[in-house]
Design an enzyme around this catalytic site. Structure first.
Site, PDB file in Angstrom:
ATOM      1  N   HIS A 540       0.849  -1.184   0.000  1.00  0.00           N
ATOM      2  CA  HIS A 540       0.000   0.000   0.000  1.00  0.00           C
ATOM      3  C   HIS A 540       0.890   1.240   0.000  1.00  0.00           C
ATOM      4  O   HIS A 540       2.111   1.149   0.163  1.00  0.00           O
ATOM      5  CB  HIS A 540      -0.898   0.024   1.248  1.00  0.00           C
ATOM      6  CG  HIS A 540      -0.119   0.130   2.525  1.00  0.00           C
ATOM      7  ND1 HIS A 540       0.569  -0.943   3.070  1.00  0.00           N
ATOM      8  CD2 HIS A 540       0.120   1.178   3.347  1.00  0.00           C
ATOM      9  CE1 HIS A 540       1.173  -0.550   4.185  1.00  0.00           C
ATOM     10  NE2 HIS A 540       0.930   0.722   4.359  1.00  0.00           N
ATOM     11  N   ARG A 622       6.950  -8.951  16.660  1.00  0.00           N
ATOM     12  CA  ARG A 622       7.650  -7.835  16.001  1.00  0.00           C
ATOM     13  C   ARG A 622       7.039  -6.522  16.468  1.00  0.00           C
ATOM     14  O   ARG A 622       5.841  -6.294  16.302  1.00  0.00           O
ATOM     15  CB  ARG A 622       7.502  -7.979  14.483  1.00  0.00           C
ATOM     16  CG  ARG A 622       8.027  -6.840  13.627  1.00  0.00           C
ATOM     17  CD  ARG A 622       7.537  -7.077  12.210  1.00  0.00           C
ATOM     18  NE  ARG A 622       8.110  -6.207  11.209  1.00  0.00           N
ATOM     19  CZ  ARG A 622       7.578  -5.047  10.812  1.00  0.00           C
ATOM     20  NH1 ARG A 622       6.473  -4.598  11.395  1.00  0.00           N
ATOM     21  NH2 ARG A 622       8.154  -4.357   9.855  1.00  0.00           N
TER      22      ARG A 622
END
Length: 689
Positions: A540, A622
């Site tokens: 994106h 993460r």
């Protein structure tokens, strides 16, 4: 029911359950005319979209078979018509062009003959096509350029591999995936799919085979160049000669199929093959005559080439007395004269009929280009690099003086990242600071005050959990004693640190403001990673709606159009997967990849020039501090100011009344709450990495 009956005959094309599948695509039965490939392909995609996997496989396979049969029919007709009287190319003229004159000496007599031959050939091809392919011939089965590109890119195999996967035919799925990947080695999703197939127990190494036949000339050419690089000219020569002949044959094959883009590519590749042979015969038994022929052939393309002229003088001196019959290779003369004759006709169509043509060859003489077009083409060729290339980034040494924060270094600039307005800087956080922010994220998650996504599965993939913490929520939790105030204070400080660095690097003359700050963690869900085929975050852009098909990016709602620069500050690297990657606007071609690590900042402009995504996190957690910056003061982050004020307030004495600070997420404004209640839908979710 009618749809099923429509697909039922094609189900018969599939092998019975348990029967071995042929290694490639079986040919059509003898005498059966090919069906329209475009209609078969469209029906195959409709079946695929409907989840009818078996009919989709049958239709897509039949589309590939029909296209191959159509190509063979065109090639056969092309070969037959080339041999018919009146339709064959005119014989080579006796006066061969020399290195000084180029092909112009034979041109005036060649072109009328070529035009008559082309017209007769077209008539012959029409008649042959009607005999081989039925009424209408090749014109009835002609497909559009978009579909030709889809077949050229082997897109049917992308759909086939997914359909085979759904049918539990892993061996065929791997073969189809490999076939697609060979032609699209930068396709990011297929790269990940290939890695998944290799890890599957039911897939063997021999499953990864190419179901299409690659052009043989390319392998011969590569072998010849490899031998030449090892100074083995005698062994290289047969391979290069074979590559040249196969390349010329490919040109004829492409002409027969009327595939202009492929034909242009073959011409360019053929040109490289001929040029590589100049001078090779010198090393073989003193065969200088053939060496001269090769050099003269090179001079047909580039009459002013200094290296070729020097080689010609050397060979002629070694030959001694002149040899009148010695000239360029006949096959190359025919290629050049035919190509120039066709270009003259094409340029005539451009000038007088409004056609479009982009000459792929730099060797076309200027005399063949109409005067009206010549000046524009000259301007395009002589255009300065900085007229169409972005400004070059400043060297690393420059930023050593500009980046005032001690320990911060510029690791990669835009050039090294294969893009524009993107950079990687290291050293923004110490390991201790990364630990404090990781503890802040952990404490906030355990308190049940996850902002944004409520700690549920990620909105981008069902295989990960996503947790988010804003600066204001962190400050509220710190005041409530749910998290340490040191972490909340550091979150504010670090976000300002990133903003100042981003402004210094990208926008030193125009102030940047923080528009949103989010501490986000994504965790792989155990037991759901074995055959995962998606991304952690799809590709994106941050301030526009990306359309990969057209390469456009629409800067309009629901995109956050006011975002100008983005920053991702990583806190850890003890996880698998999760790398950030940049792509071309097509969202397929990966241009750069960055591995997270403590204190590493990836900063970049937020528009179409920097589409990006995240590979799947397959193990571990993460954590990243995601930040967006804006030039518009009206879009600066108000929560950041509120959080700073809240953390600066003195602690209240015990027993003193405190305003309620509910850690649960609150709507940004009463108006937004009313809109949400009225619509019955939650507000638009922000996209963060």
């Amino acid at each position: 029911m009618f749809r099923l009956l429509r697909w039922l005959p094609l189900l018969l094309l599939l092998p019975p359950p348990g029967s071995p599948e042929p290694p490639g695509l079986a040919p059509l039965s003898a005498g059966a005319p090919p069906q329209a490939p475009d209609l078969l392909y469209a029906d195959g995609l409709r079946a695929y979209a409907a989840g009818a996997w078996a009919p989709a496989v049958a239709l897509l396979r039949e589309a590939l078979r029909s296209r191959a049969a159509l190509g063979r029919a065109r090639q056969d007709c092309g070969a037959r018509c080339a041999a018919e009287p009146g339709a064959a190319l005119p014989a080579m003229l006796a006066a061969s062009p020399g290195p000084d004159s180029g092909p112009g000496a034979a041109r005036s007599a060649w072109e009328p003959l070529l035009l008559r031959a082309a017209l007769r050939r077209a008539e012959c091809l029409t008649q042959c096509g009607a005999r081989r392919l039925g009424p209408g011939g090749a014109a009835r089965l002609r497909v559009g350029s978009a579909l030709q590109d889809a077949f050229r890119r082997r897109e049917p195999y992308n759909y086939l591999q997914r359909a085979y996967y759904q049918l539990k035919k892993l061996d065929l799925a791997a073969a189809a995936a490999h076939t697609f990947f060979v032609a699209n080695p930068t396709h990011l999703q297929m790269r990940e799919d290939m890695a998944k197939y290799r890890r599957m127990s039911g897939v063997r190494p021999q499953s990864f085979r190419d179901l299409e036949t690659p052009p043989y000339w390319q392998a011969a050419y590569d072998t010849g160049l490899e031998l030449l690089g090892r100074q083995e000219a005698a062994l290289a020569l047969p391979w290069l000669e074979e590559a040249l002949q196969e390349s010329l044959a490919q040109v004829e094959s492409c002409r027969a199929g009327c595939e202009g883009p492929e034909e242009q590519q073959k011409e360019e590749e053929e040109e490289g093959g001929t040029g590589s042979q100049g001078g090779l015969y010198e090393a073989i038994a003193g065969n200088l005559s053939q060496a001269v022929e090769n050099v003269l052939s090179v001079l047909l393309f580039y009459p002013e080439d200094e290296a070729a002229r020097k080689a010609l003088d050397q060979y002629q001196a070694q030959l001694g007395e002149p040899r009148p019959g010695l000239g360029p290779r006949e096959d190359i003369q025919r290629f050049v004269l035919r190509s120039l004759g066709e270009k003259r006709q094409l340029y005539y169509a451009v000038e007088h009929l409004g056609a479009s043509f982009k000459d792929p060859d730099p060797w076309t003489p200027a005399a063949f280009i109409p005067e009206a077009l010549r000046e524009k083409l000259r301007e395009d060729r002589e255009k300065r690099p900085w007229d169409h290339e972005p400004p070059q980034p400043k060297p690393l040494t420059h930023w050593k003086d500009v980046l005032l924060l001690e320990g911060v270094t510029l690791t990669q600039d835009a050039r090294q990242l294969n893009g524009s307005e993107r950079a990687v800087l290291d050293g923004l956080l110490t390991p201790a600071e990364c630990g404090v922010l990781l503890q802040l994220a952990k404490d906030a998650a355990e308190s049940g005050a996850r902002s944004g996504y409520q700690g549920r599965r990620s909105p981008h993939t069902p295989h990960e959990r996503f947790e988010g913490l804003t600066v204001l929520k962190a400050a509220q939790l710190a005041r409530a004693g749910a998290v340490g105030s040191q972490g909340a204070q550091l979150l504010l400080e670090v976000s300002e640190r990133v903003r100042s660095l981003t402004q210094a690097y990208f926008s030193p003359d125009r102030p940047l403001h923080l528009s949103f700050t989010h501490l986000v963690c994504r965790s792989a869900i155990e037991g759901e990673q074995a055959q995962r085929m998606d991304l952690s975050h799809p590709v994106h852009a941050d301030n526009c709606v990306l359309d990969p098909d057209s390469g456009e990016c629409w800067r309009e709602p629901p995109a956050y159009t006011y975002r100008d620069y983005s920053g991702l500050l990583y806190l850890n690297d003890d996880f698998q997967g999760g790398d950030l990657f940049f792509t071309e606007p097509n969202a397929l071609t990966v241009t750069a990849q960055v591995r997270p690590r403590c204190g590493r900042l990836v900063a970049f402009s937020s528009g179409v020039e920097n589409p990006h995504g995240v590979w799947a996190v397959t193990r571990g957690r993460r954590c990243t501090l995601a930040l967006w910056h804006t030039w518009a003061p009206e879009h600066r982050e108000q929560e950041w100011t509120e959080a700073k004020e809240l953390l600066q307030e003195p602690e209240k004495e015990e027993g003193e009344e405190m305003p309620s600070r509910d850690p649960a997420p609150e709507p940004p404004s009463p108006r937004l709450q009313r809109v949400q209640d009225k619509a019955g839908k939650p507000p638009r979710v922000r996209e963060e990495l």
